[in-house]
Design an enzyme around this catalytic site. Structure first.
Site, PDB file in Angstrom:
ATOM      1  N   SER A 133       0.865  -1.186   0.000  1.00 35.87           N
ATOM      2  CA  SER A 133       0.000   0.000   0.000  1.00 35.87           C
ATOM      3  C   SER A 133       0.892   1.223   0.000  1.00 35.87           C
ATOM      4  CB  SER A 133      -0.877   0.011   1.260  1.00 35.87           C
ATOM      5  OG  SER A 133      -1.449   1.299   1.454  1.00 35.87           O
ATOM      6  N   TYR A 146      -2.157  -0.072  10.367  1.00 41.00           N
ATOM      7  CA  TYR A 146      -2.239  -0.504   8.966  1.00 41.00           C
ATOM      8  C   TYR A 146      -0.935  -0.176   8.239  1.00 41.00           C
ATOM      9  CZ  TYR A 146      -3.995  -1.081   4.221  1.00 41.00           C
ATOM     10  OH  TYR A 146      -4.167  -1.492   2.919  1.00 41.00           O
TER      11      TYR A 146
HETATM   12  P1  NAD Z   1     -11.870  -6.361   0.551  1.00 42.06           P
HETATM   13  O1  NAD Z   1     -12.267  -6.213   1.987  1.00 42.06           O
HETATM   14  O2  NAD Z   1     -12.804  -5.889  -0.518  1.00 42.06           O
HETATM   15  O3  NAD Z   1     -11.483  -7.872   0.283  1.00 42.06           O
HETATM   16  C1  NAD Z   1     -10.619  -8.564   1.139  1.00 42.06           C
HETATM   17  C2  NAD Z   1     -10.894 -10.057   1.028  1.00 42.06           C
HETATM   18  O4  NAD Z   1      -9.979 -10.717   1.932  1.00 42.06           O
HETATM   19  C3  NAD Z   1     -12.312 -10.455   1.451  1.00 42.06           C
HETATM   20  O5  NAD Z   1     -12.872 -11.327   0.480  1.00 42.06           O
HETATM   21  C4  NAD Z   1     -12.115 -11.141   2.788  1.00 42.06           C
HETATM   22  O6  NAD Z   1     -13.042 -12.163   3.039  1.00 42.06           O
HETATM   23  C5  NAD Z   1     -10.711 -11.706   2.622  1.00 42.06           C
HETATM   24  N1  NAD Z   1     -10.074 -11.971   3.912  1.00 42.06           N
HETATM   25  C6  NAD Z   1     -10.016 -11.143   4.990  1.00 42.06           C
HETATM   26  N2  NAD Z   1      -9.404 -11.767   6.003  1.00 42.06           N
HETATM   27  C7  NAD Z   1      -9.073 -12.997   5.560  1.00 42.06           C
HETATM   28  C8  NAD Z   1      -8.442 -14.105   6.155  1.00 42.06           C
HETATM   29  N3  NAD Z   1      -8.040 -14.086   7.450  1.00 42.06           N
HETATM   30  N4  NAD Z   1      -8.235 -15.207   5.407  1.00 42.06           N
HETATM   31  C9  NAD Z   1      -8.651 -15.251   4.128  1.00 42.06           C
HETATM   32  N5  NAD Z   1      -9.269 -14.249   3.506  1.00 42.06           N
HETATM   33  C10 NAD Z   1      -9.484 -13.118   4.223  1.00 42.06           C
HETATM   34  O7  NAD Z   1     -10.442  -5.613   0.460  1.00 42.06           O
HETATM   35  P2  NAD Z   1      -9.648  -4.913  -0.770  1.00 42.06           P
HETATM   36  O8  NAD Z   1      -9.864  -3.456  -0.693  1.00 42.06           O
HETATM   37  O9  NAD Z   1      -9.897  -5.632  -2.038  1.00 42.06           O
HETATM   38  O10 NAD Z   1      -8.149  -5.141  -0.264  1.00 42.06           O
HETATM   39  C11 NAD Z   1      -7.379  -6.251  -0.676  1.00 42.06           C
HETATM   40  C12 NAD Z   1      -5.928  -6.009  -0.320  1.00 42.06           C
HETATM   41  O11 NAD Z   1      -5.472  -4.793  -0.910  1.00 42.06           O
HETATM   42  C13 NAD Z   1      -5.634  -5.884   1.184  1.00 42.06           C
HETATM   43  O12 NAD Z   1      -4.398  -6.513   1.474  1.00 42.06           O
HETATM   44  C14 NAD Z   1      -5.521  -4.390   1.385  1.00 42.06           C
HETATM   45  O13 NAD Z   1      -4.716  -4.052   2.499  1.00 42.06           O
HETATM   46  C15 NAD Z   1      -4.871  -3.987   0.078  1.00 42.06           C
HETATM   47  N6  NAD Z   1      -5.054  -2.586  -0.264  1.00 42.06           N
HETATM   48  C16 NAD Z   1      -6.315  -2.055  -0.370  1.00 42.06           C
HETATM   49  C17 NAD Z   1      -6.466  -0.714  -0.671  1.00 42.06           C
HETATM   50  C18 NAD Z   1      -7.812  -0.083  -0.788  1.00 42.06           C
HETATM   51  O14 NAD Z   1      -7.867   1.163  -0.773  1.00 42.06           O
HETATM   52  N7  NAD Z   1      -8.899  -0.834  -0.939  1.00 42.06           N
HETATM   53  C19 NAD Z   1      -5.328   0.093  -0.864  1.00 42.06           C
HETATM   54  C20 NAD Z   1      -4.068  -0.486  -0.749  1.00 42.06           C
HETATM   55  C21 NAD Z   1      -3.943  -1.824  -0.442  1.00 42.06           C
END
Ligand code: NAD
Length: 250
Positions: A133, A146
């Site tokens: 991130s 985070y």
């Molecule tokens: P999201 O919440 O839409 O999806 C996350 C998925 O991970 C969900 O399907 C959830 O069920 C699954 N999950 C959570 N805990 C889990 C576990 N213990 N075991 C297995 N699966 C698990 O999130 P997103 O926004 O798509 O984010 C995905 C990744 O991208 C994360 O690592 C997040 O930190 C990173 N990220 C997101 C953003 C953002 O702004 N959305 C920015 C930078 C990085």
């Protein structure tokens, strides 16, 4: 199947939602067999195969990776995407949250990669892509835990890339800016005025809007591609310019 990833098997953790789902679908579009590891991988597109896994539980991860290897005859690509958000300063963040978020966001990647390595070593196109991130390198307000978790992901990416480069396993990460996913929708509920915070997130991007999950998926597929054989130990920003650009405010 035809396409750049034809004949390859990709594992996407957290592939049932947001960036992970967009990535899983993009791999399927380009010919890969796709295994989605998630807490509750139900209602997936028919081209995706769901496996129940909790990345914070080693036995669960080991079992799911073994099932994928058996079902598809190997694993070529791992996308360590599963992760959770945390909002707050160090004063506002209790020890239980530190333990839980680091366990999922950091140790989870180590567990999944360790379980998959015996399969990756057998692949001629082995690649791991971690979800980092912009919080790893930019001081964002109220993201102490985070940010610490994603800083650890960046360090882990370089360390894993070094450990496994001579085994033919490439390891990279993507660093998205704020991406419009359910993750952000939930995170916004932690603020007094979610609508104002959403507008601030859009405005923070040099592009003036949040990143889309599909844009992040495109970067992940680039890093995972067999055509990117010389790319390892890198962090690719998909951040609407937030890390390096300083635009004049309108
Ligand atoms: P999201 O919440 O839409 O999806 C996350 C998925 O991970 C969900 O399907 C959830 O069920 C699954 N999950 C959570 N805990 C889990 C576990 N213990 N075991 C297995 N699966 C698990 O999130 P997103 O926004 O798509 O984010 C995905 C990744 O991208 C994360 O690592 C997040 O930190 C990173 N990220 C997101 C953003 C953002 O702004 N959305 C920015 C930078 C990085």
């Amino acid at each position: 199947m035809s396409g750049e990833f034809a004949g390859l098997t990709a594992v996407v953790t957290g592939g049932a939602s947001g960036i992970g789902l967009a990535t899983a679908l993009a791999f399927a579009d380009r010919g890969a067999r796709v295994a989605v590891l998630d807490l509750n991988p139900e209602g997936l597109d028919e081209r995706l195969t769901g496996f129940v896994a909790d990345v914070s539980d080693r036995a669960s991860v080991d079992a799911a990776i073994a099932q994928v290897g058996e079902a598809f005859g190997g694993i070529d690509i791992v996308v360590n995407n599963a992760g959770i958000s945390a909002v707050g300063t160090v004063e506002e963040t209790p020890d239980e949250d530190w333990a839980r978020v680091l366990d999922i966001n950091v140790t989870g990647m180590a567990r999944v990669t360790a379980a998959a390595l015996p399969f990756l070593r057998e692949s001629s196109s082995a690649a791991v892509v971690n979800l980092c991130s912009i919080a790893a390198l930019n001081g964002l307000p109220q993201r102490a835990l985070y940010a610490a978790s994603k800083g650890a992901v960046l360090a882990l990416t370089y360390a894993m890339a070094t450990d496994h480069v001579r085994e033919g396993v490439r390891v990279n990460c993507v660093s998205p800016g704020t991406v419009s996913t359910p993750f952000v929708d939930r995170m916004l509920q932690g603020f007094a005025d979610p609508a104002a915070e959403r507008a601030a997130l859009d405005a923070r991007q040099a592009t003036g809007r949040m990143v889309t999950p599909e844009e992040v998926a495109g970067a992940i597929l680039y890093l995972a591609s067999p055509a990117s054989g010389s790319t390892t130990g890198t962090a690719l920003e998909v951040d609407g310019g937030v890390t390096h650009l300083r635009v004049r405010q309108a």
